[in-house]
Scaffold this motif. Structure first.
Motif, PDB file in Angstrom:
ATOM      1  N   ILE A   4      -1.945  44.073  25.290  1.00 19.20           N
ATOM      2  CA  ILE A   4      -2.183  43.462  26.572  1.00 19.20           C
ATOM      3  C   ILE A   4      -2.624  42.019  26.406  1.00 19.20           C
ATOM      4  CG2 ILE A   4      -4.146  43.271  28.298  1.00 19.20           C
ATOM      5  CD1 ILE A   4      -2.944  46.233  28.205  1.00 19.20           C
ATOM      6  N   GLN A   5      -1.664  41.370  26.964  1.00 22.05           N
ATOM      7  CA  GLN A   5      -1.939  39.725  27.089  1.00 22.05           C
ATOM      8  C   GLN A   5      -2.536  39.357  28.368  1.00 22.05           C
ATOM      9  OE1 GLN A   5       2.017  38.243  25.830  1.00 22.05           O
ATOM     10  NE2 GLN A   5       1.129  36.031  25.102  1.00 22.05           N
ATOM     11  N   ILE A   6      -3.301  38.509  28.363  1.00 23.47           N
ATOM     12  CA  ILE A   6      -3.857  37.688  29.535  1.00 23.47           C
ATOM     13  C   ILE A   6      -3.984  36.431  29.387  1.00 23.47           C
ATOM     14  CG2 ILE A   6      -5.910  37.575  30.967  1.00 23.47           C
ATOM     15  CD1 ILE A   6      -6.901  40.148  29.364  1.00 23.47           C
ATOM     16  N   LYS A   7      -3.162  35.708  30.373  1.00 25.07           N
ATOM     17  CA  LYS A   7      -3.237  34.255  30.498  1.00 25.07           C
ATOM     18  C   LYS A   7      -3.649  33.570  31.596  1.00 25.07           C
ATOM     19  CE  LYS A   7       1.467  34.427  28.057  1.00 25.07           C
ATOM     20  NZ  LYS A   7       2.842  34.071  28.158  1.00 25.07           N
ATOM     21  N   PHE A   8      -4.488  32.547  31.372  1.00 24.79           N
ATOM     22  CA  PHE A   8      -5.169  31.682  32.063  1.00 24.79           C
ATOM     23  C   PHE A   8      -4.679  30.164  32.046  1.00 24.79           C
ATOM     24  CE2 PHE A   8      -8.318  35.319  31.615  1.00 24.79           C
ATOM     25  CZ  PHE A   8      -8.301  35.728  33.077  1.00 24.79           C
ATOM     26  N   GLN A   9      -3.762  29.781  32.781  1.00 26.71           N
ATOM     27  CA  GLN A   9      -3.317  28.512  32.653  1.00 26.71           C
ATOM     28  C   GLN A   9      -3.023  28.142  31.148  1.00 26.71           C
ATOM     29  OE1 GLN A   9      -5.653  25.856  34.824  1.00 26.71           O
ATOM     30  NE2 GLN A   9      -4.850  26.411  36.716  1.00 26.71           N
ATOM     31  N   ASN A  10      -3.839  27.447  30.521  1.00 27.96           N
ATOM     32  CA  ASN A  10      -3.579  27.072  29.044  1.00 27.96           C
ATOM     33  C   ASN A  10      -4.381  28.286  28.005  1.00 27.96           C
ATOM     34  OD1 ASN A  10      -2.030  25.032  29.923  1.00 27.96           O
ATOM     35  ND2 ASN A  10      -3.581  23.534  30.011  1.00 27.96           N
ATOM     36  N   LEU A  11      -4.972  29.077  28.443  1.00 27.50           N
ATOM     37  CA  LEU A  11      -5.785  29.934  27.726  1.00 27.50           C
ATOM     38  C   LEU A  11      -4.946  31.414  27.551  1.00 27.50           C
ATOM     39  CD1 LEU A  11      -9.425  29.475  29.083  1.00 27.50           C
ATOM     40  CD2 LEU A  11      -8.542  28.552  27.075  1.00 27.50           C
ATOM     41  N   GLN A  12      -5.271  31.993  26.385  1.00 22.06           N
ATOM     42  CA  GLN A  12      -4.534  33.318  26.431  1.00 22.06           C
ATOM     43  C   GLN A  12      -5.244  34.226  25.438  1.00 22.06           C
ATOM     44  OE1 GLN A  12      -0.155  33.293  25.440  1.00 22.06           O
ATOM     45  NE2 GLN A  12      -0.916  34.087  23.521  1.00 22.06           N
ATOM     46  N   ASP A  13      -5.519  35.423  25.812  1.00 21.60           N
ATOM     47  CA  ASP A  13      -6.043  36.351  25.012  1.00 21.60           C
ATOM     48  C   ASP A  13      -5.324  37.729  24.591  1.00 21.60           C
ATOM     49  OD1 ASP A  13      -8.338  37.601  23.630  1.00 21.60           O
ATOM     50  OD2 ASP A  13      -8.825  38.257  25.221  1.00 21.60           O
ATOM     51  N   ILE A  14      -5.245  38.045  23.695  1.00 21.08           N
ATOM     52  CA  ILE A  14      -4.475  39.189  23.294  1.00 21.08           C
ATOM     53  C   ILE A  14      -5.464  40.414  22.703  1.00 21.08           C
ATOM     54  CG2 ILE A  14      -2.471  40.059  21.741  1.00 21.08           C
ATOM     55  CD1 ILE A  14      -1.320  37.427  21.924  1.00 21.08           C
ATOM     56  N   GLN A  15      -5.183  41.487  23.196  1.00 21.66           N
ATOM     57  CA  GLN A  15      -6.024  42.553  22.854  1.00 21.66           C
ATOM     58  C   GLN A  15      -5.149  43.848  22.458  1.00 21.66           C
ATOM     59  OE1 GLN A  15      -9.709  42.518  23.157  1.00 21.66           O
ATOM     60  NE2 GLN A  15      -9.417  40.573  23.026  1.00 21.66           N
ATOM     61  N   ASN A  16      -5.173  44.420  21.506  1.00 20.16           N
ATOM     62  CA  ASN A  16      -4.548  45.629  20.905  1.00 20.16           C
ATOM     63  C   ASN A  16      -5.404  46.848  21.183  1.00 20.16           C
ATOM     64  OD1 ASN A  16      -2.521  43.887  19.648  1.00 20.16           O
ATOM     65  ND2 ASN A  16      -3.802  43.826  17.873  1.00 20.16           N
ATOM     66  N   ILE A  17      -4.570  47.986  21.890  1.00 21.68           N
ATOM     67  CA  ILE A  17      -5.235  49.035  22.076  1.00 21.68           C
ATOM     68  C   ILE A  17      -4.665  50.424  21.676  1.00 21.68           C
ATOM     69  CG2 ILE A  17      -5.573  50.491  24.167  1.00 21.68           C
ATOM     70  CD1 ILE A  17      -5.552  48.179  26.022  1.00 21.68           C
ATOM     71  N   GLN A  18      -5.644  51.074  20.908  1.00 21.16           N
ATOM     72  CA  GLN A  18      -4.992  52.234  20.408  1.00 21.16           C
ATOM     73  C   GLN A  18      -4.812  53.426  21.570  1.00 21.16           C
ATOM     74  OE1 GLN A  18      -3.351  54.334  17.806  1.00 21.16           O
ATOM     75  NE2 GLN A  18      -5.153  53.590  16.316  1.00 21.16           N
ATOM     76  N   VAL A  19      -3.758  54.055  21.823  1.00 20.79           N
ATOM     77  CA  VAL A  19      -3.627  54.957  22.877  1.00 20.79           C
ATOM     78  C   VAL A  19      -3.172  56.304  22.421  1.00 20.79           C
ATOM     79  CG1 VAL A  19      -2.205  55.507  24.918  1.00 20.79           C
ATOM     80  CG2 VAL A  19      -2.710  53.018  24.430  1.00 20.79           C
ATOM     81  N   LYS A  20      -3.989  57.258  23.080  1.00 18.40           N
ATOM     82  CA  LYS A  20      -3.681  58.872  22.503  1.00 18.40           C
ATOM     83  C   LYS A  20      -3.542  59.396  23.669  1.00 18.40           C
ATOM     84  CE  LYS A  20      -4.433  58.204  18.435  1.00 18.40           C
ATOM     85  NZ  LYS A  20      -3.033  58.303  17.556  1.00 18.40           N
ATOM     86  N   LEU A  21      -2.266  60.111  23.879  1.00 17.65           N
ATOM     87  CA  LEU A  21      -1.963  60.805  25.228  1.00 17.65           C
ATOM     88  C   LEU A  21      -2.046  62.185  25.089  1.00 17.65           C
ATOM     89  CD1 LEU A  21      -0.846  60.965  28.289  1.00 17.65           C
ATOM     90  CD2 LEU A  21       1.223  61.179  27.029  1.00 17.65           C
ATOM     91  N   VAL A  22      -2.976  62.766  25.630  1.00 23.33           N
ATOM     92  CA  VAL A  22      -3.346  64.450  25.165  1.00 23.33           C
ATOM     93  C   VAL A  22      -2.826  65.298  26.269  1.00 23.33           C
ATOM     94  CG1 VAL A  22      -5.526  65.676  24.808  1.00 23.33           C
ATOM     95  CG2 VAL A  22      -5.187  63.326  24.008  1.00 23.33           C
ATOM     96  N   SER A  23      -2.547  66.378  26.195  1.00 17.16           N
ATOM     97  CA  SER A  23      -2.325  67.511  27.229  1.00 17.16           C
ATOM     98  C   SER A  23      -3.144  68.721  27.079  1.00 17.16           C
ATOM     99  CB  SER A  23      -0.694  67.746  27.129  1.00 17.16           C
ATOM    100  OG  SER A  23      -0.359  68.148  25.604  1.00 17.16           O
ATOM    101  N   ASN A  24      -3.896  68.493  26.035  1.00 15.55           N
ATOM    102  CA  ASN A  24      -4.688  69.995  25.687  1.00 15.55           C
ATOM    103  C   ASN A  24      -6.043  69.387  25.346  1.00 15.55           C
ATOM    104  OD1 ASN A  24      -5.907  72.075  24.794  1.00 15.55           O
ATOM    105  ND2 ASN A  24      -4.490  72.565  23.279  1.00 15.55           N
ATOM    106  N   PRO A  25      -7.033  69.636  26.129  1.00 15.63           N
ATOM    107  CA  PRO A  25      -8.196  69.003  26.057  1.00 15.63           C
ATOM    108  C   PRO A  25      -8.995  69.406  24.698  1.00 15.63           C
ATOM    109  CG  PRO A  25      -8.405  70.670  27.764  1.00 15.63           C
ATOM    110  CD  PRO A  25      -7.016  70.506  27.223  1.00 15.63           C
TER     111      PRO A  25
END
Length: 182
Positions: A4-25
């Motif tokens: 995820i990359q968020i930009k505000f004019q001259n500011l930038q923040d990058i966040q990494n996300i671990q994603v798990k897609l599940v079809s069986n609870p």
């Protein structure tokens, strides 16, 4: 992993996300899988612990008579001293191990953990948690499972298995049920 990359004019923040897609609870999801030699380097595993893990994944043939599986040993087939060595190592190193298998290291280390539950005909459910909260949630007592694997809190460490007899079946893997976060 999603970036995820968020930009505000001259500011930038990058966040990494671990994603798990599940079809069986109630299903389990692999969170990390590697060869023992990689884990040895990552966690500085002593030779005696490494040797026990080699029997566990099947890199070495069983050293006992009549093992449950002729290709490898289950942890509950080791003597009590060996079981204690394994439990002590993973207990002592649990913070490092959980950080590595859930969060990762370096520039791709995750700061967030997203679980998406998609079951046929049901509305999509999702939850997003900070990775440190997830690490705390899954941590806990280190003990042998009834099946002869290792439980590190709510995480299962096991031999990968499967793979129709290919060498990759001898890898060590860690699994969780991501839906427990709901």
């Amino acid at each position: 992993m999603i970036l995820i990359q968020i930009k505000f004019q001259n500011l930038q923040d990058i966040q990494n996300i671990q994603v798990k897609l599940v079809s069986n609870p109630s299903g389990f999801n692999q969170i990390d899988k590697r060869w023992l030699k990689s884990y040895k380097e990552l966690w500085n595993i002593p030779d005696d612990i490494l040797e026990l893990l080699q029997y566990f994944v099947g890199e070495k043939e069983p050293k006992i008579n009549n093992p449950k599986d002729c290709r490898r040993m289950f942890l509950n087939e080791f003597d009590l001293k060996e079981q204690s060595l394994l439990i002590d190592f993973f207990t002592l190193n649990q913070p490092l191990i959980l950080n590595d298998i859930l969060k990762g290291r370096g520039q791709f280390a995750s700061e967030w953990f997203l679980v998406i539950l998609k079951i046929k005909e049901e509305p999509l459910k999702w939850i997003l948690k900070p990775i440190n909260e997830v690490i705390n949630f899954y941590s806990g007592k280190v003990e042998l499972s009834k099946q002869g694997s290792l439980k590190i809190g709510k995480i299962t460490m096991q031999r990968k298995g499967g793979d129709n007899g290919r060498k990759t079946a001898k890898m060590l893997q860690f699994k969780i049920n991501p839906c427990e976060l709901f």
